[in-house]
Design a protein around this motif. Structure first.
Motif, PDB file in Angstrom:
ATOM      1  N   ARG A 185       0.820  -1.210   0.000  1.00  0.00           N
ATOM      2  CA  ARG A 185       0.000   0.000   0.000  1.00  0.00           C
ATOM      3  C   ARG A 185       0.854   1.260   0.000  1.00  0.00           C
ATOM      4  O   ARG A 185       0.470   2.269  -0.579  1.00  0.00           O
ATOM      5  CB  ARG A 185      -0.967  -0.034   1.189  1.00  0.00           C
ATOM      6  CG  ARG A 185      -2.023  -1.122   1.022  1.00  0.00           C
ATOM      7  CD  ARG A 185      -3.025  -1.154   2.143  1.00  0.00           C
ATOM      8  NE  ARG A 185      -4.050  -2.153   1.863  1.00  0.00           N
ATOM      9  CZ  ARG A 185      -5.029  -2.478   2.689  1.00  0.00           C
ATOM     10  NH1 ARG A 185      -5.121  -1.887   3.866  1.00  0.00           N
ATOM     11  NH2 ARG A 185      -5.923  -3.385   2.350  1.00  0.00           N
ATOM     12  N   LYS A 196       0.729   4.277  -2.837  1.00  0.00           N
ATOM     13  CA  LYS A 196       0.695   5.711  -2.516  1.00  0.00           C
ATOM     14  C   LYS A 196       1.803   6.458  -3.239  1.00  0.00           C
ATOM     15  O   LYS A 196       1.586   7.559  -3.774  1.00  0.00           O
ATOM     16  CB  LYS A 196       0.800   5.905  -1.006  1.00  0.00           C
ATOM     17  CG  LYS A 196       0.738   7.365  -0.566  1.00  0.00           C
ATOM     18  CD  LYS A 196       0.705   7.501   0.952  1.00  0.00           C
ATOM     19  CE  LYS A 196       0.614   8.969   1.346  1.00  0.00           C
ATOM     20  NZ  LYS A 196       0.488   9.139   2.815  1.00  0.00           N
ATOM     21  N   GLU A 256      -4.504  13.411  -2.800  1.00  0.00           N
ATOM     22  CA  GLU A 256      -5.576  13.051  -1.881  1.00  0.00           C
ATOM     23  C   GLU A 256      -6.556  14.213  -1.678  1.00  0.00           C
ATOM     24  O   GLU A 256      -7.733  14.009  -1.426  1.00  0.00           O
ATOM     25  CB  GLU A 256      -5.004  12.645  -0.523  1.00  0.00           C
ATOM     26  CG  GLU A 256      -4.130  11.416  -0.563  1.00  0.00           C
ATOM     27  CD  GLU A 256      -3.546  11.071   0.802  1.00  0.00           C
ATOM     28  OE1 GLU A 256      -3.962  11.714   1.799  1.00  0.00           O
ATOM     29  OE2 GLU A 256      -2.702  10.160   0.881  1.00  0.00           O
ATOM     30  N   SER A 310     -11.120   9.589   0.529  1.00  0.00           N
ATOM     31  CA  SER A 310     -11.050   8.688   1.681  1.00  0.00           C
ATOM     32  C   SER A 310     -10.276   7.424   1.336  1.00  0.00           C
ATOM     33  O   SER A 310      -9.494   6.923   2.151  1.00  0.00           O
ATOM     34  CB  SER A 310     -12.455   8.305   2.152  1.00  0.00           C
ATOM     35  OG  SER A 310     -13.160   9.417   2.641  1.00  0.00           O
ATOM     36  N   ASP A 311     -10.513   6.874   0.136  1.00  0.00           N
ATOM     37  CA  ASP A 311      -9.843   5.645  -0.287  1.00  0.00           C
ATOM     38  C   ASP A 311      -9.686   5.621  -1.804  1.00  0.00           C
ATOM     39  O   ASP A 311     -10.608   6.018  -2.529  1.00  0.00           O
ATOM     40  CB  ASP A 311     -10.645   4.407   0.130  1.00  0.00           C
ATOM     41  CG  ASP A 311     -10.516   4.092   1.605  1.00  0.00           C
ATOM     42  OD1 ASP A 311      -9.396   3.760   2.034  1.00  0.00           O
ATOM     43  OD2 ASP A 311     -11.525   4.209   2.328  1.00  0.00           O
ATOM     44  N   GLN A 344      -8.598   2.869  -5.036  1.00  0.00           N
ATOM     45  CA  GLN A 344      -8.376   1.487  -5.444  1.00  0.00           C
ATOM     46  C   GLN A 344      -7.647   1.487  -6.788  1.00  0.00           C
ATOM     47  O   GLN A 344      -7.945   2.321  -7.650  1.00  0.00           O
ATOM     48  CB  GLN A 344      -9.696   0.727  -5.564  1.00  0.00           C
ATOM     49  CG  GLN A 344     -10.360   0.457  -4.217  1.00  0.00           C
ATOM     50  CD  GLN A 344     -11.657  -0.318  -4.375  1.00  0.00           C
ATOM     51  OE1 GLN A 344     -12.562   0.108  -5.084  1.00  0.00           O
ATOM     52  NE2 GLN A 344     -11.753  -1.457  -3.720  1.00  0.00           N
ATOM     53  N   HIS A 352     -17.992   8.543   4.949  1.00  0.00           N
ATOM     54  CA  HIS A 352     -16.820   8.035   4.238  1.00  0.00           C
ATOM     55  C   HIS A 352     -16.783   8.487   2.794  1.00  0.00           C
ATOM     56  O   HIS A 352     -15.729   8.847   2.276  1.00  0.00           O
ATOM     57  CB  HIS A 352     -16.805   6.502   4.295  1.00  0.00           C
ATOM     58  CG  HIS A 352     -15.752   5.873   3.443  1.00  0.00           C
ATOM     59  ND1 HIS A 352     -15.972   5.491   2.127  1.00  0.00           N
ATOM     60  CD2 HIS A 352     -14.456   5.554   3.714  1.00  0.00           C
ATOM     61  CE1 HIS A 352     -14.867   4.966   1.634  1.00  0.00           C
ATOM     62  NE2 HIS A 352     -13.939   4.985   2.559  1.00  0.00           N
ATOM     63  N   LEU A 363     -14.660  -0.894   1.918  1.00  0.00           N
ATOM     64  CA  LEU A 363     -14.352   0.532   2.046  1.00  0.00           C
ATOM     65  C   LEU A 363     -15.649   1.293   2.298  1.00  0.00           C
ATOM     66  O   LEU A 363     -16.532   1.341   1.463  1.00  0.00           O
ATOM     67  CB  LEU A 363     -13.661   1.034   0.777  1.00  0.00           C
ATOM     68  CG  LEU A 363     -12.377   0.278   0.406  1.00  0.00           C
ATOM     69  CD1 LEU A 363     -11.767   0.845  -0.867  1.00  0.00           C
ATOM     70  CD2 LEU A 363     -11.377   0.327   1.557  1.00  0.00           C
ATOM     71  N   ALA A 403      -5.900   9.268   3.406  1.00  0.00           N
ATOM     72  CA  ALA A 403      -6.501   8.379   2.406  1.00  0.00           C
ATOM     73  C   ALA A 403      -5.910   6.981   2.507  1.00  0.00           C
ATOM     74  O   ALA A 403      -4.745   6.798   2.864  1.00  0.00           O
ATOM     75  CB  ALA A 403      -6.284   8.937   1.007  1.00  0.00           C
ATOM     76  N   GLY A 404      -6.747   5.981   2.168  1.00  0.00           N
ATOM     77  CA  GLY A 404      -6.288   4.606   2.097  1.00  0.00           C
ATOM     78  C   GLY A 404      -5.962   4.228   0.655  1.00  0.00           C
ATOM     79  O   GLY A 404      -6.556   4.775  -0.292  1.00  0.00           O
ATOM     80  N   TYR A 405      -5.040   3.291   0.477  1.00  0.00           N
ATOM     81  CA  TYR A 405      -4.591   2.843  -0.844  1.00  0.00           C
ATOM     82  C   TYR A 405      -4.771   1.333  -0.918  1.00  0.00           C
ATOM     83  O   TYR A 405      -4.211   0.596  -0.091  1.00  0.00           O
ATOM     84  CB  TYR A 405      -3.135   3.239  -1.078  1.00  0.00           C
ATOM     85  CG  TYR A 405      -2.951   4.734  -1.200  1.00  0.00           C
ATOM     86  CD1 TYR A 405      -2.800   5.341  -2.448  1.00  0.00           C
ATOM     87  CD2 TYR A 405      -2.957   5.552  -0.062  1.00  0.00           C
ATOM     88  CE1 TYR A 405      -2.655   6.715  -2.565  1.00  0.00           C
ATOM     89  CE2 TYR A 405      -2.813   6.927  -0.168  1.00  0.00           C
ATOM     90  CZ  TYR A 405      -2.670   7.505  -1.421  1.00  0.00           C
ATOM     91  OH  TYR A 405      -2.537   8.875  -1.537  1.00  0.00           O
ATOM     92  N   HIS A 406      -5.546   0.853  -1.904  1.00  0.00           N
ATOM     93  CA  HIS A 406      -5.962  -0.539  -1.940  1.00  0.00           C
ATOM     94  C   HIS A 406      -5.964  -1.060  -3.374  1.00  0.00           C
ATOM     95  O   HIS A 406      -6.095  -0.302  -4.332  1.00  0.00           O
ATOM     96  CB  HIS A 406      -7.381  -0.700  -1.371  1.00  0.00           C
ATOM     97  CG  HIS A 406      -7.629   0.087  -0.119  1.00  0.00           C
ATOM     98  ND1 HIS A 406      -7.431  -0.432   1.140  1.00  0.00           N
ATOM     99  CD2 HIS A 406      -8.057   1.370   0.067  1.00  0.00           C
ATOM    100  CE1 HIS A 406      -7.713   0.484   2.052  1.00  0.00           C
ATOM    101  NE2 HIS A 406      -8.094   1.579   1.426  1.00  0.00           N
TER     102      HIS A 406
END
Length: 367
Positions: free
Chosen positions: A9, A13, A20, A202-203, A205, A229, A278, A309-312
């Motif tokens: 992850r 990023k 973000e 927030s996230d 993908q 979210h 998510l 932020a999330g990275y998926h």
């Protein structure tokens, strides 16, 4: 989180070519206010949405306004016309709406007497009309519903000597929560919503070997106050445009009762019941008579502005924690001719959907 997953992850990023957030946005919107749909058959459309849990608040020959339990304002307007999503309303402060009007040299416009308030109209990079509003008219409160008394585990049994009866009825919708769209250029769209409306990712993908996000979930920047979210979701899918809009319910039992009611009324179920990864929402998707998808959800995540932020990775398992497998109705694999036609148009247009990206999308959806 395992060390290997953490490194993966972190690399996503580092590689990501989209920010973000914008450090100095023009304004900061506060939430989704309403959506406006155009439908050729008003009564048929209203039949679905009242079964879905919305209530008719006002109507005339050309337009119907529907509300939920919230007293803030109506959340859905259906106008007579072709079948399409027409406009999206966003809430902002009076100061911020006037600031946008000045920046873009626009006149403040008055809503009709039913919605109330003032707004300006902007067009996002995908041609979606965004109405940024303030002063929407408050609604008369609805009679409260009797609270369900739950018996928990062990000695936690507050309901004694009484049965719990849940009459079959439409779910009680609280608010319109988010809307999700397929876009031509992820970078252009995300930059516009960050810079113009102050929204935060927030996230993300990602597809394999691709620094451009395949999906991004964006929330409002409400400072230290928490925000849902996501208010907007954007993705790379062959067919451009509206993918679904989601309405929040108060509790899980309401979602389950609503599911049974919609099935009894012979509406088309699209996907669910399950829990997303998510956003964490427990979800249930339905397709209305004109083909658009609408979601019931409960128990979604909320984040302050400080949440990073999330990275998926994007794949078939990344969309839900539990519940039935994602359906062909959601992925579009049940519409091969329409999907192929959309791909051919877009490859010629030079937007995000290259041949390589299509291959990576297909691999991810089926992985």
């Amino acid at each position: 989180m395992t060390e290997e997953l953490s490194k993966s992850r972190l690399q996503l990023k580092r590689d990501c070519i989209v920010n973000e957030r914008c450090v100095d946005p023009l304004i900061k919107v506060r939430g989704l206010a309403y959506i406006v749909l155009e439908r050729p058959k008003l009564d048929e459309a209203v039949g679905f949405f009242t079964d879905f849990g919305l209530l008719v608040d006002h109507r005339d020959d050309e337009r119907i306004y529907l509300r939920g339990a919230s007293v803030e304002h109506q959340m859905l307007v259906i106008e007579r016309g072709r079948s399409k999503m027409l406009r999206i309303g966003m809430k902002a402060s009076e100061e911020d709406v006037k600031k946008l009007a000045e920046i873009f040299s626009l006149q403040l416009q008055d809503h009709d007497d039913v919605l109330g308030g003032k707004y300006i109209s902007l067009t996002d990079p995908d041609g979606v009309c965004i109405e940024v509003c303030f002063g929407l008219r408050s609604l008369t409160p609805l009679p409260p519903e009797a609270a369900t008394v739950w018996n928990g585990a062990g000695d936690n049994k507050p309901r004694r000597g009484e049965r719990s009866l849940s009459p079959l009825r439409p779910a009680r919708v609280h608010k319109v929560g988010h809307t999700v769209h397929s876009v031509a250029s992820m970078q252009a769209t995300l930059n516009w919503y960050q810079h113009t409306l102050g929204m935060i990712v927030s996230d993300f993908q990602f597809l394999e070997n691709d620094p451009l996000p395949a999906v991004a979930f964006m929330r409002c920047d409400c400072g230290d106050e928490v925000a849902d979210h996501h208010t907007f979701g954007f993705g790379s899918a062959p067919i451009l445009g509206h993918m679904h809009t989601a309405f929040e319910l108060d509790n899980l039992e309401d979602l389950l009762v609503g599911n049974t009611w919609l099935k009894e009324r012979k509406h088309k179920h699209s996907w669910g019941i399950g829990r997303h990864v998510l956003g964490s929402q427990i979800f249930d998707y339905w397709r209305e008579p004109d083909g658009e998808v609408f979601e019931h959800y409960v128990d979604g995540d909320v984040f302050p502005a400080s949440q990073a932020a999330g990275y998926h990775w994007f794949n078939s398992e990344a969309q839900h924690q539990w519940g039935p497998e994602i359906t062909a109705d959601v992925t579009g694999q049940n519409k091969p001719l329409a999907t192929v036609a959309a791909i051919l148009r877009r490859i010629r247009s030079g937007d995000d959907l290259t041949v390589g990206r299509i291959r990576r999308l297909l691999k991810a959806v089926n992985s």
